[in-house]
Design a protein around this motif. Sequence first.
Motif, PDB file in Angstrom:
ATOM      1  N   GLY A   1       5.474   7.758   3.504  1.00 19.17           N
ATOM      2  CA  GLY A   1       5.701   8.976   4.269  1.00 19.17           C
ATOM      3  C   GLY A   1       4.920   9.009   5.571  1.00 19.17           C
ATOM      4  O   GLY A   1       5.440   9.429   6.617  1.00 19.17           O
ATOM      5  N   GLY A   2       3.651   8.584   5.530  1.00 17.39           N
ATOM      6  CA  GLY A   2       2.838   8.595   6.740  1.00 17.39           C
ATOM      7  C   GLY A   2       3.381   7.665   7.805  1.00 17.39           C
ATOM      8  O   GLY A   2       3.410   8.007   9.000  1.00 17.39           O
ATOM      9  N   ASN A   3       3.847   6.495   7.410  1.00 24.27           N
ATOM     10  CA  ASN A   3       4.404   5.545   8.374  1.00 24.27           C
ATOM     11  C   ASN A   3       5.765   6.000   8.885  1.00 24.27           C
ATOM     12  O   ASN A   3       6.106   5.771  10.042  1.00 24.27           O
TER      13      ASN A   3
ATOM     14  N   GLY B   1       2.187   5.075  -0.610  1.00 22.20           N
ATOM     15  CA  GLY B   1       2.318   3.657  -0.905  1.00 22.20           C
ATOM     16  C   GLY B   1       1.438   3.194  -2.048  1.00 22.20           C
ATOM     17  O   GLY B   1       1.432   2.016  -2.397  1.00 22.20           O
ATOM     18  N   ALA B   2       0.670   4.131  -2.670  1.00 24.53           N
ATOM     19  CA  ALA B   2      -0.214   3.742  -3.776  1.00 24.53           C
ATOM     20  C   ALA B   2       0.555   3.481  -5.059  1.00 24.53           C
ATOM     21  O   ALA B   2       0.024   2.864  -5.986  1.00 24.53           O
ATOM     22  N   GLY B   3       1.805   3.976  -5.157  1.00 21.11           N
ATOM     23  CA  GLY B   3       2.621   3.704  -6.338  1.00 21.11           C
ATOM     24  C   GLY B   3       2.920   4.919  -7.198  1.00 21.11           C
ATOM     25  O   GLY B   3       3.492   4.783  -8.285  1.00 21.11           O
ATOM     26  N   LYS B   4       2.584   6.112  -6.738  1.00 22.00           N
ATOM     27  CA  LYS B   4       2.748   7.322  -7.543  1.00 22.00           C
ATOM     28  C   LYS B   4       4.207   7.575  -7.901  1.00 22.00           C
ATOM     29  O   LYS B   4       4.558   7.732  -9.077  1.00 22.00           O
ATOM     30  N   SER B   5       5.065   7.633  -6.880  1.00 24.00           N
ATOM     31  CA  SER B   5       6.480   7.908  -7.127  1.00 24.00           C
ATOM     32  C   SER B   5       7.143   6.773  -7.905  1.00 24.00           C
ATOM     33  O   SER B   5       7.997   7.011  -8.757  1.00 24.00           O
ATOM     34  N   THR B   6       6.746   5.553  -7.631  1.00 25.12           N
ATOM     35  CA  THR B   6       7.300   4.407  -8.364  1.00 25.12           C
ATOM     36  C   THR B   6       6.976   4.518  -9.849  1.00 25.12           C
ATOM     37  O   THR B   6       7.831   4.271 -10.708  1.00 25.12           O
ATOM     38  N   LEU B   7       5.747   4.910 -10.160  1.00 28.63           N
ATOM     39  CA  LEU B   7       5.340   5.062 -11.560  1.00 28.63           C
ATOM     40  C   LEU B   7       6.192   6.114 -12.256  1.00 28.63           C
ATOM     41  O   LEU B   7       6.634   5.924 -13.399  1.00 28.63           O
ATOM     42  N   MET B   8       6.458   7.218 -11.585  1.00 26.71           N
ATOM     43  CA  MET B   8       7.262   8.277 -12.187  1.00 26.71           C
ATOM     44  C   MET B   8       8.727   7.872 -12.328  1.00 26.71           C
ATOM     45  O   MET B   8       9.417   8.296 -13.259  1.00 26.71           O
TER      46      MET B   8
ATOM     47  N   LYS C   1       4.238  -6.234  -4.925  1.00 22.77           N
ATOM     48  CA  LYS C   1       3.850  -5.662  -6.207  1.00 22.77           C
ATOM     49  C   LYS C   1       3.511  -4.194  -5.997  1.00 22.77           C
ATOM     50  O   LYS C   1       2.457  -3.855  -5.434  1.00 22.77           O
ATOM     51  N   ALA C   2       4.400  -3.296  -6.446  1.00 23.12           N
ATOM     52  CA  ALA C   2       4.197  -1.858  -6.240  1.00 23.12           C
ATOM     53  C   ALA C   2       3.246  -1.274  -7.265  1.00 23.12           C
ATOM     54  O   ALA C   2       2.492  -0.338  -6.963  1.00 23.12           O
ATOM     55  N   LEU C   3       3.286  -1.775  -8.515  1.00 26.36           N
ATOM     56  CA  LEU C   3       2.403  -1.326  -9.587  1.00 26.36           C
ATOM     57  C   LEU C   3       1.799  -2.528 -10.280  1.00 26.36           C
ATOM     58  O   LEU C   3       2.493  -3.539 -10.498  1.00 26.36           O
TER      59      LEU C   3
ATOM     60  N   ILE D   1      -6.263   8.552 -10.424  1.00 28.59           N
ATOM     61  CA  ILE D   1      -6.201   8.133  -9.022  1.00 28.59           C
ATOM     62  C   ILE D   1      -5.655   6.710  -8.944  1.00 28.59           C
ATOM     63  O   ILE D   1      -6.151   5.807  -9.633  1.00 28.59           O
ATOM     64  N   LEU D   2      -4.618   6.536  -8.137  1.00 34.17           N
ATOM     65  CA  LEU D   2      -4.033   5.217  -7.893  1.00 34.17           C
ATOM     66  C   LEU D   2      -4.439   4.723  -6.514  1.00 34.17           C
ATOM     67  O   LEU D   2      -4.525   5.506  -5.559  1.00 34.17           O
ATOM     68  N   ARG D   3      -4.694   3.432  -6.431  1.00 33.20           N
ATOM     69  CA  ARG D   3      -4.961   2.806  -5.143  1.00 33.20           C
ATOM     70  C   ARG D   3      -4.362   1.407  -5.144  1.00 33.20           C
ATOM     71  O   ARG D   3      -4.622   0.612  -6.056  1.00 33.20           O
ATOM     72  N   ASP D   4      -3.491   1.146  -4.180  1.00 25.90           N
ATOM     73  CA  ASP D   4      -2.837  -0.157  -4.052  1.00 25.90           C
ATOM     74  C   ASP D   4      -2.122  -0.561  -5.334  1.00 25.90           C
ATOM     75  O   ASP D   4      -2.170  -1.723  -5.760  1.00 25.90           O
TER      76      ASP D   4
END
Length: 537
Positions: free
Chosen positions: A417-419, A47-54, A25-27, A221-224
């Motif tokens: 990106g970090g991973n 991985g918090a979902g920012k780009s997926t939301l956009m 579940k990305a969002l 702010i998005l988290r998980d």
Amino acid sequence: METEAASMNAILEMRGISKSFGPVKALSDVTFSVKPGEIHAICGENGAGKSTLMKVLSGVYPAGTYEGQIIYEGVERRFRAIGDSEALGIIIIHQELALIPLLSAAENIFLAHPPGRFGVIDRDSVWQRAKAVMRKVGLDDSPDTLITNMGVGKRQLVEIAKALSKNVKLLILDEPTASLNERDSAALLDLLLEFKAQGLSSILISHKLNEISRVADRITILRDGRSVETIDCHAEPASEDHIIRAMVDRDLEHRYPEHTPKIGDLLMEVSDWTVHHPIHTDRTVIHGVDFHVRAGEIVGIAGLMGAGRTEFAMSLFGRSYGRRISGEVQIKGRRVDVSTVQRAIKAGLAYVTEDRKELGLHLADDLRHNITLANLGGISHLRVLDGIRELRVANDYRRRMNIRCSGVDQESGNLSGGNQQKVVLSKWLFTSPDVLFLDEPTRGIDVGAKYEIYCIIQELADSGHGVVVISSEMPELLGLCDRICVMNEGRFVGEFTREEASQERIMQAIMRDVRSVPDEIPAMPQGSERAAETVGP
């Protein structure tokens, strides 16, 4: 959380957005809004979902593949493709640039909508309009300049100019300053504020909290995959500590880990290193520089865009950049041959590129193959690859580097990106280098992942490696490095210990060295940089 009052008179509302990729579940029930003439920032770890939301908003993920509502200009929208959202003035600039290298800047800007009449492109109009929009983003290059002859930062500006050439009402910028130095980043932020004054709405996704605090009206702010808080910057101060705490659900007492260096003997020494431009071979890019690194030392290289930092590192690493290269390299007191990537690796050098997505990883391949790619001899017996040994090595680095993934068979392009950066680091650490060059090692990485990367760098130094960090973020160099060398126009113009260094002194060294030269150092061709990752094993 977003309130009903906060979303009144909004140009955009996203209500209860949920998006899944298989079991992941990305969002989950994300809600936020953007007001007319507002700069609304979105923060969160990788991985918090920012780009997926956009991508949901812009139609990259079409209606029917997600749950929730998109209300734009008071009407519910169901975008089937990105063309649907663009037709209504929603323009997104993705973190991964979408430019064609062998076309000019002007051709890229107007590729989808060239001006013309009766099906014939008006090239004069293309050139003039491209020049005008490039000037808006601070690009003085000719519109005829090929993208392949531009550096990463300038390519990002062309992408922004491309977006501005359309009838934009809501501009979405995904990490727009990740590839830019401080001066160009500041110019871009000033441009956003100018657009705001003209009534344009913007969504800004960035890991650079100081930039967000400077320009944002509100911050979500998005988290998980969930929206956990929206801060009204006009009602309350948006401190970086507050944002970080909401992002990672923990306090980061120190942005940079405490470290006591254990600096030993001279490890690498570069003498009279001179490099000429790979195309314009009569032009000198690196001017007879001397450089050294000691065992256990973290050395930073500071400088403005075009100073020659990347060109210097790449020319050392197997002559991946430049022509007519001269000078001497010694490692552990012995002169070494670094004339090819294979020989540079054998001599004990490694180079982590600034562009991990295009040049550092095979995104369509799994972690296991990416980690072992630069040292196939390390997983071979009698020139035959040993799959069991490869699996053991990959899992070992996964644990050591704390790579968050479903397994070493996971596709690298699906990591945050970090991973991804940890995978690139693992690849080069597996070559057992004496000296590791890290070019913009935390670009596009959130604060939590940055801290982990800093810890890895310090562990490498403590184990006796020499580490060279090239970074456009001065606070990063000041917080991480034992010594900072300042580069300008292909020369080292200053050197400071950790105790001596400050942003002011570094900039003073650069400004004192400004020389009267006929032209700036030409941008590094993209193909030359690619060689650093593709010529090797």
